[in-house]
Scaffold this active site. Structure first.
Site, PDB file in Angstrom:
ATOM      1  N   ASP A  11       0.822  -1.214   0.000  1.00  0.00           N
ATOM      2  CA  ASP A  11       0.000   0.000   0.000  1.00  0.00           C
ATOM      3  C   ASP A  11       0.858   1.266   0.000  1.00  0.00           C
ATOM      4  O   ASP A  11       2.070   1.218   0.256  1.00  0.00           O
ATOM      5  CB  ASP A  11      -0.905  -0.030   1.243  1.00  0.00           C
ATOM      6  CG  ASP A  11      -2.299   0.503   0.957  1.00  0.00           C
ATOM      7  OD1 ASP A  11      -2.425   1.405   0.119  1.00  0.00           O
ATOM      8  OD2 ASP A  11      -3.253   0.005   1.596  1.00  0.00           O
ATOM      9  N   ASP A  34     -10.776   2.006  -3.578  1.00  0.00           N
ATOM     10  CA  ASP A  34     -11.304   1.661  -2.254  1.00  0.00           C
ATOM     11  C   ASP A  34     -12.828   1.608  -2.275  1.00  0.00           C
ATOM     12  O   ASP A  34     -13.446   1.272  -1.268  1.00  0.00           O
ATOM     13  CB  ASP A  34     -10.848   2.686  -1.206  1.00  0.00           C
ATOM     14  CG  ASP A  34      -9.493   2.323  -0.607  1.00  0.00           C
ATOM     15  OD1 ASP A  34      -8.999   1.215  -0.885  1.00  0.00           O
ATOM     16  OD2 ASP A  34      -8.930   3.149   0.138  1.00  0.00           O
TER      17      ASP A  34
HETATM   18  C1  GLA Z   1      -5.812   1.597   2.163  1.00  0.00           C
HETATM   19  C2  GLA Z   1      -6.268   0.473   1.255  1.00  0.00           C
HETATM   20  C3  GLA Z   1      -7.322  -0.338   1.945  1.00  0.00           C
HETATM   21  C4  GLA Z   1      -6.767  -0.885   3.227  1.00  0.00           C
HETATM   22  C5  GLA Z   1      -6.261   0.252   4.092  1.00  0.00           C
HETATM   23  C6  GLA Z   1      -5.562  -0.254   5.321  1.00  0.00           C
HETATM   24  O1  GLA Z   1      -6.817   2.525   2.356  1.00  0.00           O
HETATM   25  O2  GLA Z   1      -6.713   0.987   0.040  1.00  0.00           O
HETATM   26  O3  GLA Z   1      -7.772  -1.378   1.101  1.00  0.00           O
HETATM   27  O4  GLA Z   1      -5.728  -1.785   2.942  1.00  0.00           O
HETATM   28  O5  GLA Z   1      -5.353   1.083   3.382  1.00  0.00           O
HETATM   29  O6  GLA Z   1      -5.138   0.779   6.120  1.00  0.00           O
END
Ligand code: GLA
Length: 671
Positions: free
Chosen positions: A418, A475
């Site tokens: 991420d 997301d």
């Molecule tokens: C980001 C990702 C999510 C999740 C969060 C965890 O927002 O896009 O899918 O993994 O981080 O903190």
């Protein structure tokens, strides 16, 4: 004195010409020229007249327009030099041209995959200071009346924008330091002589220029956002292709991606169904609950269990612990071994979340190394976090050791990598260091696949994707929004690498409650998975999810080597697409209805990419039009219809009336 070079694919020719040893211009990027064409005559055919209000020759519009050429538009670099031809290296499918001015050197590299018809163009500049260098600029024919770019946002990536060509420049700069949600670095350009698509495969942010000069010529530039002065710059690869239409460029791009870009640990392994626990438990890791969820996930078809954020340091929320990549003993007193064994016994592999490039000011790492951050200590935080300075070798060494330890101690086959905040300022060296770290981790753990994520779609580009096997597109698990994002991202991302999950019943990012039938079939368009507390599912929801998951597993093999086709519909609330198997014996069609239908009745849906042979087409999604759908529609009958491919493509098939937030999924097989 002029010098010409030419490269050909079966459908396309690229002709470059250098005038008096200056940087070359793209004389032609378009339909394949006759084999014996005289390139000097072609050049002469393009020499323009001279009139009032201009210098005594039309200024050169080279692959890197320069001040010395009195170029009146956007320049390809701010370097101050006057390069002249030095050497050319020519191979059947590649060309490298070098130009120099003393120490300053400019090199243009072109490689072509003649089968996919995708051209990779890269510019290198060295021995001179510059802040800006475009990847090789290319001209756009005057018959194009518009181009399509992408804007977007978190939970709303890939929004297509139609921009009409007018005299002047359309300029976009991404200063996030990463690819960004707001501007995918790609452009689609419909022209009479073929549809052009271009993409900059770099992850550091970019500058895009689409410019029409007062003399009518057009150029497109795409280059990295460097964020600093350098004496050695690589701009590219810029992937360039052309075809008859949008589906044609999608076919070229997907073929090229599958052959050259995607990084699968085991290409023979079908893409696994993912279960991700993020929207089920967030930071609240309770092994007993997660074991129960894992049992249910496996029963619903999951093949990979992904433990998301929350497993390390004292990570109970997003204010703390990024950088402390040691398992939290409060949540996982015995580590992961027993849990992974449980997951493996259920038939799933195990994946884990990291956000390597980040650090929370509240962390052990920050206490020991406050000097490891990028930028000033008092800068504003982003999602409570700072960025590590990836150009420091000790930072890279630390991250490698931490990640390597987790991967070496446990049976892990996947990292969700991420990147949840923008950089304090652009600096292209950050992502180069990240690429190197990823390459090192992949070399040390060849069985581990990486998914790229940056709060969803903040780092999607072929530079990152050449190191990863999957992308977390957004997301947003809202099926209606996801349907649009998937459709608009489709030319650049083949279905099998585009992660798509069925989210919680009430979507966490839109608060909408959408039917499981819709949510599951939208996820089944791409790399299928689910991400919710499975204990919340009603028996009916479980049945639907399990039915779609079973269908996806039975069909993924041909879908993941097949061709993707956007289907046109007049109703702006509809999105329609199909995937056709490589041997054209099978296909699936999705017709999604987002909002209320525009017309009383929908149009016939015309298919694409089929052979002219009989196909049996039947509906595989549940249909419930209630009293709104009273007619005798063929697709309401589960037996469907049988028609020749030609009829399905040119005449079409009448769908029933669809209610808002519903989807019709069809399956076709050669009869
Ligand atoms: C980001 C990702 C999510 C999740 C969060 C965890 O927002 O896009 O899918 O993994 O981080 O903190």
């Amino acid at each position: 004195m002029i010098e010409c070079w030419r490269l050909d694919s079966p459908a396309t020719s690229l002709v470059l010409v250098s005038h008096n040893g200056r940087l070359p211009e793209v004389l032609h990027f378009g339909a394949r020229l006759a084999d014996g064409e005289n390139l000097v005559a072609l050049y002469r055919a393009a020499i323009s007249d001279v009139t009032g209000g201009m210098i005594d020759a039309r200024p050169l519009m080279s692959v890197c327009p320069l001040r010395e050429d009195v170029f009146p538009g956007a320049q390809g670099t701010d370097a101050d030099f006057q390069p002249r031809f030095v050497s050319a290296e020519e191979e059947p499918n590649s060309l490298s041209l070098t130009f120099a001015d003393g120490q300053a050197q400019y090199r243009l590299d072109v490689t072509l995959d003649a089968e996919t018809d995708v051209w990779s163009l890269t510019a290198h500049l060295s021995g001179v200071e510059a802040n800006w260098l475009t990847a090789p600029a290319f001209p756009v024919p005057s018959d194009s009346d518009h181009f399509v770019t992408y804007s977007g946002k978190w939970i709303g990536e890939f929004q297509e924008n139609r921009v009409d060509w007018v005299t002047g420049a359309h300029v976009r700069e991404v200063r996030d330091g990463r690819t960004s949600h707001e501007a995918f670095p790609g452009v689609l350009i419909p022209c009479d002589d073929g549809f052009i698509a271009a993409h900059l495969g770099m992850s550091c942010g970019h500058r895009f220029v689409a410019e029409q000069l007062p003399d009518g010529r057009r150029q497109v530039q795409f280059g990295p956002m460097l964020g600093r002065t350098e004496t050695e710059i690589t701009a590219g690869p810029l992937y360039l292709t052309r075809a008859q239409n949008r589906n044609g460029v999608t076919a070229n791009l997907h073929a090229h991606f599958r052959r050259h870009i995607r990084a699968l640990a085991d290409p023979e392994r079908p893409r696994p169904v993912h279960y991700n626990c993020w929207e089920a438990v967030y930071f609240d890791h309770d092994e007993v609950l997660l074991r129960d969820i894992a049992i249910r996930a496996a029963a619903l078809g999951a093949e990979r269990f992904v433990l998301d954020d929350g497993w390390f340091g004292l990570r109970d929320d997003d204010t703390t612990s990024l950088g402390d990549w040691q398992i939290d003993p409060r949540k996982w007193p015995d580590g992961f071994s027993a849990f992974i064994e449980h997951v493996n016994t259920l038939g799933m592999t195990f994946g884990i979340w990291f956000e390597p490039e980040m650090i929370n000011p509240v962390s052990k790492l920050y206490e020991t190394h406050p000097d490891w951050i990028l930028g000033e200590a008092d800068q504003p935080l982003g999602r409570q976090q700072l960025v590590l300075d990836m150009t420091k070798p000790e930072v890279i060494e630390y991250l490698f050791e931490q990640i390597d330890a987790v991967l070496s101690n446990y049976k892990i086959d996947y990292i969700k990598w991420d990147h949840n905040r923008v950089l304090p300022f652009p600096d292209h060296r950050q992502v180069r260091a990240t690429y190197a770290l990823m390459d090192r981790i992949r070399a040390a753990h060849p069985g581990v696949e990486i998914e790229t994520c940056a709060s969803g779609g903040g780092r999607i580009d072929w530079g990152m994707l050449s190191r990863t096997s999957r992308v977390w597109l957004s997301d947003s698990n809202d099926a209606l929004e996801r349907m649009r994002i998937q459709a608009m991202a489709a030319p650049w991302l083949p279905p099998e690498i585009t992660g798509s999950h069925v989210g919680p019943r009430q979507c966490h990012t839109s608060h909408r409650i959408l039917p499981m039938e819709l949510r599951a079939w939208v996820a089944a368009q791409r790399s299928f998975g689910f991400e919710m507390n499975l204990l919340e599912l009603s028996p009916e929801e479980s049945d639907t999810l399990s039915r779609v998951s079973t269908w996806w597993k039975a069909n993924r093999d041909w879908m993941h080597s097949g061709s993707h086709h956007k289907l046109s519909t007049r109703d702006p609330e509809q999105f329609a697409e199909m995937i056709v198997s490589a041997d054209k014996t099978r296909f699936a069609v999705w017709l999604g209805q987002r909002g209320a239908p525009a017309d009383i009745l929908p149009d016939r849906l015309r298919f694409d990419g089929l052979e002219n042979r009989p196909y049996r087409v039947r509906r595989i999604s549940h249909f419930d039009g209630g009293w709104l759908s009273r007619g005798d529609n063929a697709l309401k009958d589960e037996n469907g219809v049988q028609l020749y491919g030609q009829s399905l493509m040119s005449f079409g098939l009448q769908p029933p009336v669809l209610t808002p937030a519903s989807i019709l999924v069809l399956e076709g097989e050669a009869a």
